[in-house]
Design a protein around this motif. Sequence first.
Motif, PDB file in Angstrom:
ATOM      1  N   GLU A   1      -5.194  -1.052  -0.394  1.00 19.83           N
ATOM      2  CA  GLU A   1      -4.390  -2.180  -0.850  1.00 19.83           C
ATOM      3  C   GLU A   1      -4.892  -3.496  -0.289  1.00 19.83           C
ATOM      4  O   GLU A   1      -4.930  -4.514  -0.993  1.00 19.83           O
ATOM      5  CB  GLU A   1      -2.923  -1.955  -0.492  1.00 19.83           C
ATOM      6  N   ALA A   2      -5.301  -3.492   0.979  1.00 19.85           N
ATOM      7  CA  ALA A   2      -5.814  -4.718   1.580  1.00 19.85           C
ATOM      8  C   ALA A   2      -7.120  -5.152   0.919  1.00 19.85           C
ATOM      9  O   ALA A   2      -7.304  -6.331   0.578  1.00 19.85           O
ATOM     10  CB  ALA A   2      -6.021  -4.517   3.085  1.00 19.85           C
ATOM     11  N   ALA A   3      -8.039  -4.221   0.735  1.00 20.94           N
ATOM     12  CA  ALA A   3      -9.345  -4.557   0.165  1.00 20.94           C
ATOM     13  C   ALA A   3      -9.211  -5.100  -1.254  1.00 20.94           C
ATOM     14  O   ALA A   3      -9.815  -6.123  -1.613  1.00 20.94           O
ATOM     15  CB  ALA A   3     -10.259  -3.334   0.175  1.00 20.94           C
ATOM     16  N   THR A   4      -8.408  -4.437  -2.089  1.00 18.65           N
ATOM     17  CA  THR A   4      -8.284  -4.878  -3.481  1.00 18.65           C
ATOM     18  C   THR A   4      -7.516  -6.191  -3.587  1.00 18.65           C
ATOM     19  O   THR A   4      -7.854  -7.044  -4.412  1.00 18.65           O
ATOM     20  CB  THR A   4      -7.596  -3.799  -4.330  1.00 18.65           C
ATOM     21  N   GLU A   5      -6.511  -6.373  -2.742  1.00 15.81           N
ATOM     22  CA  GLU A   5      -5.737  -7.620  -2.784  1.00 15.81           C
ATOM     23  C   GLU A   5      -6.602  -8.813  -2.394  1.00 15.81           C
ATOM     24  O   GLU A   5      -6.575  -9.871  -3.031  1.00 15.81           O
ATOM     25  CB  GLU A   5      -4.530  -7.516  -1.851  1.00 15.81           C
ATOM     26  N   ILE A   6      -7.396  -8.635  -1.344  1.00 11.42           N
ATOM     27  CA  ILE A   6      -8.275  -9.722  -0.899  1.00 11.42           C
ATOM     28  C   ILE A   6      -9.343 -10.012  -1.937  1.00 11.42           C
ATOM     29  O   ILE A   6      -9.627 -11.170  -2.261  1.00 11.42           O
ATOM     30  CB  ILE A   6      -8.917  -9.358   0.461  1.00 11.42           C
ATOM     31  N   ALA A   7      -9.944  -8.958  -2.486  1.00 10.22           N
ATOM     32  CA  ALA A   7     -11.015  -9.145  -3.477  1.00 10.22           C
ATOM     33  C   ALA A   7     -10.499  -9.827  -4.733  1.00 10.22           C
ATOM     34  O   ALA A   7     -11.196 -10.653  -5.339  1.00 10.22           O
ATOM     35  CB  ALA A   7     -11.649  -7.805  -3.817  1.00 10.22           C
ATOM     36  N   GLU A   8      -9.290  -9.490  -5.151  1.00 11.84           N
ATOM     37  CA  GLU A   8      -8.734 -10.114  -6.348  1.00 11.84           C
ATOM     38  C   GLU A   8      -8.393 -11.579  -6.092  1.00 11.84           C
ATOM     39  O   GLU A   8      -8.656 -12.444  -6.936  1.00 11.84           O
ATOM     40  CB  GLU A   8      -7.484  -9.365  -6.794  1.00 11.84           C
ATOM     41  N   ALA A   9      -7.798 -11.866  -4.922  1.00  4.65           N
ATOM     42  CA  ALA A   9      -7.399 -13.241  -4.609  1.00  4.65           C
ATOM     43  C   ALA A   9      -8.600 -14.135  -4.313  1.00  4.65           C
ATOM     44  O   ALA A   9      -8.585 -15.331  -4.619  1.00  4.65           O
ATOM     45  CB  ALA A   9      -6.440 -13.242  -3.416  1.00  4.65           C
ATOM     46  N   ARG A  10      -9.654 -13.537  -3.729  1.00  3.24           N
ATOM     47  CA  ARG A  10     -10.848 -14.308  -3.357  1.00  3.24           C
ATOM     48  C   ARG A  10     -12.103 -13.641  -3.915  1.00  3.24           C
ATOM     49  O   ARG A  10     -12.882 -13.013  -3.183  1.00  3.24           O
ATOM     50  CB  ARG A  10     -10.956 -14.420  -1.837  1.00  3.24           C
TER      51      ARG A  10
ATOM     52  N   LYS B   1     -13.248   2.953 -10.412  1.00  4.99           N
ATOM     53  CA  LYS B   1     -13.402   1.981 -11.498  1.00  4.99           C
ATOM     54  C   LYS B   1     -12.844   0.622 -11.088  1.00  4.99           C
ATOM     55  O   LYS B   1     -13.468  -0.423 -11.334  1.00  4.99           O
ATOM     56  CB  LYS B   1     -12.676   2.494 -12.748  1.00  4.99           C
ATOM     57  N   VAL B   2     -11.677   0.624 -10.466  1.00  4.81           N
ATOM     58  CA  VAL B   2     -11.066  -0.640 -10.042  1.00  4.81           C
ATOM     59  C   VAL B   2     -11.892  -1.299  -8.944  1.00  4.81           C
ATOM     60  O   VAL B   2     -12.128  -2.518  -8.970  1.00  4.81           O
ATOM     61  CB  VAL B   2      -9.622  -0.408  -9.569  1.00  4.81           C
ATOM     62  N   MET B   3     -12.332  -0.521  -7.983  1.00  9.55           N
ATOM     63  CA  MET B   3     -13.137  -1.083  -6.882  1.00  9.55           C
ATOM     64  C   MET B   3     -14.419  -1.704  -7.431  1.00  9.55           C
ATOM     65  O   MET B   3     -14.810  -2.814  -7.025  1.00  9.55           O
ATOM     66  CB  MET B   3     -13.471   0.011  -5.871  1.00  9.55           C
TER      67      MET B   3
ATOM     68  N   GLY C   1      -4.337  -4.723  -6.153  1.00 13.46           N
ATOM     69  CA  GLY C   1      -4.241  -6.096  -6.614  1.00 13.46           C
ATOM     70  C   GLY C   1      -2.970  -6.267  -7.415  1.00 13.46           C
ATOM     71  O   GLY C   1      -2.121  -5.371  -7.500  1.00 13.46           O
ATOM     72  N   ARG C   2      -2.810  -7.425  -8.031  1.00 12.15           N
ATOM     73  CA  ARG C   2      -1.592  -7.712  -8.786  1.00 12.15           C
ATOM     74  C   ARG C   2      -1.635  -7.150 -10.204  1.00 12.15           C
ATOM     75  O   ARG C   2      -0.603  -7.046 -10.861  1.00 12.15           O
ATOM     76  CB  ARG C   2      -1.358  -9.221  -8.855  1.00 12.15           C
ATOM     77  N   LYS C   3      -2.793  -6.801 -10.698  1.00 12.64           N
ATOM     78  CA  LYS C   3      -2.920  -6.395 -12.095  1.00 12.64           C
ATOM     79  C   LYS C   3      -3.199  -4.909 -12.279  1.00 12.64           C
ATOM     80  O   LYS C   3      -3.164  -4.412 -13.401  1.00 12.64           O
ATOM     81  CB  LYS C   3      -4.041  -7.201 -12.761  1.00 12.64           C
ATOM     82  N   GLU C   4      -3.504  -4.216 -11.205  1.00 11.14           N
ATOM     83  CA  GLU C   4      -3.874  -2.803 -11.287  1.00 11.14           C
ATOM     84  C   GLU C   4      -3.083  -1.995 -10.265  1.00 11.14           C
ATOM     85  O   GLU C   4      -2.656  -2.515  -9.232  1.00 11.14           O
ATOM     86  CB  GLU C   4      -5.366  -2.618 -11.024  1.00 11.14           C
TER      87      GLU C   4
ATOM     88  N   ALA D   1       1.037   1.096 -13.930  1.00  8.05           N
ATOM     89  CA  ALA D   1       1.162   1.530 -12.543  1.00  8.05           C
ATOM     90  C   ALA D   1       1.454   0.360 -11.621  1.00  8.05           C
ATOM     91  O   ALA D   1       2.220   0.486 -10.655  1.00  8.05           O
ATOM     92  CB  ALA D   1      -0.116   2.239 -12.100  1.00  8.05           C
ATOM     93  N   ALA D   2       0.855  -0.806 -11.903  1.00  9.96           N
ATOM     94  CA  ALA D   2       1.114  -1.990 -11.088  1.00  9.96           C
ATOM     95  C   ALA D   2       2.581  -2.401 -11.193  1.00  9.96           C
ATOM     96  O   ALA D   2       3.217  -2.760 -10.190  1.00  9.96           O
ATOM     97  CB  ALA D   2       0.207  -3.139 -11.528  1.00  9.96           C
ATOM     98  N   ARG D   3       3.128  -2.352 -12.404  1.00  3.61           N
ATOM     99  CA  ARG D   3       4.544  -2.689 -12.581  1.00  3.61           C
ATOM    100  C   ARG D   3       5.438  -1.646 -11.914  1.00  3.61           C
ATOM    101  O   ARG D   3       6.477  -1.981 -11.316  1.00  3.61           O
ATOM    102  CB  ARG D   3       4.867  -2.793 -14.074  1.00  3.61           C
ATOM    103  N   TYR D   4       5.051  -0.382 -12.008  1.00  2.00           N
ATOM    104  CA  TYR D   4       5.793   0.703 -11.365  1.00  2.00           C
ATOM    105  C   TYR D   4       5.860   0.472  -9.851  1.00  2.00           C
ATOM    106  O   TYR D   4       6.932   0.569  -9.233  1.00  2.00           O
ATOM    107  CB  TYR D   4       5.102   2.020 -11.695  1.00  2.00           C
TER     108      TYR D   4
END
Length: 407
Positions: free
Chosen positions: A161-170, A197-199, A331-334, A356-359
């Motif tokens: 969660e940390a890695a994807t959130e940071i990568a999406e924001a920056r 796939k997301v990473m 991230g916020r979208k996945e 899944a993100a909304r869930y």
Amino acid sequence: MQHRIVVLGAGYTGAIAAGRLAKRLHQEDVTITLVNPEPDFVERVRLHQVAAGQDLKPRPFAEMFAGTGVQLKLAKVTAVDVDRKAVAVAAANGLGREELAYDTLVYALGSGWHDGGVPGTAEHAHEVSSRPGALRLRDRLAALGAGRPVVVVGGGLTGLEAATEIAEARPDLDVALAAHGALGDWLSEKGRTHLRKVMDGLGITVHEHARVDAVGADRVTTADGRTLPAEVTVWTTGFAVHPIARATGLELADGDRIVVDGTMRSVSHPDVYAVGDAAMAMGPGDKPLRMSCASGVPMAWQAADAIAARLAGTEVPRVSIRYFQQCVSLGRKEGLIQFVTADDRAVDKTLTGRTAARYKELICKGAAWGVAHPTVGMPTRRRRVAPPQPRDRARADAATAVTARSA
């Protein structure tokens, strides 16, 4: 004489236990004191969002517990004496110390980050298990220029969660993840495929089978000799239980966690209940419940209901705690919802993508909402506390006298 209930820690489990007890018992029969160093509720499951620069909705305890009878004590717990049934606290502002006597104690001090004894981690790494830590990381990331390397160490839920959130924001940063094993090795094949796939889509470099054994100011070094550039290192390899339990005299497992029965009651001290990460409770398949919000919330329900029932002299309810899914925001979208067996083993069924993100978002909102509404969907009739037996009253009077002398 009012029965004194003291709850230590106001994370998900402590806050829910305090609120549920207030709804279960009459205010004239009990006092419920919730001890916490901060005046508002921290959504720990969202701290990776804070680190990535997002602001969360404030949730003051004064509003959440208005009219319930729960008394918030802004203080830090410094010691617990289970023989004298007293808790030593220091005021959150540092201006005073006192003792709180209790008849029933709910221990919910939770856990924090754990550096694993790896050299350089305490000096150079950041963590996202506390709000101060997430805010420090937020400031550090904001100061980084484009192209600078960030390494998230740990391939568990927090690391993902940390890695994807940071990568999406920056997206301008060079984000990497160092996992001890294979990426998502506890997930189903479908889950692992979606995760990879997301990473890849976020441009995150994944280093698998990369056990980090040293952290420097500008790099991390793996056990097999790899050197990974890291202007910022985020450490997410595990949690350590609050150390106060070690000195309490309670029976512990793994050196730190309080051993409890199926009602979350200490097996060595029946006046003490432990919930959340601090407790060693057994789940389906006779396996310990993992440290998580998914475990802690039903543990808090069970403890509060057991305490209320025992005080009222009624039958103690016992609910089997089991798992249904692991929810991962990417991230916020996945997102990824990995459905699991009762004892937390992955099955083929998954939910992915924006659904899944909304869930996951609904799960997070529901967890925070549940802190302020701990008995939704259940009878809320308050029970009267049965009068104490002479022996119990004498013990309570003696504890009060000891506390008065100490003050």
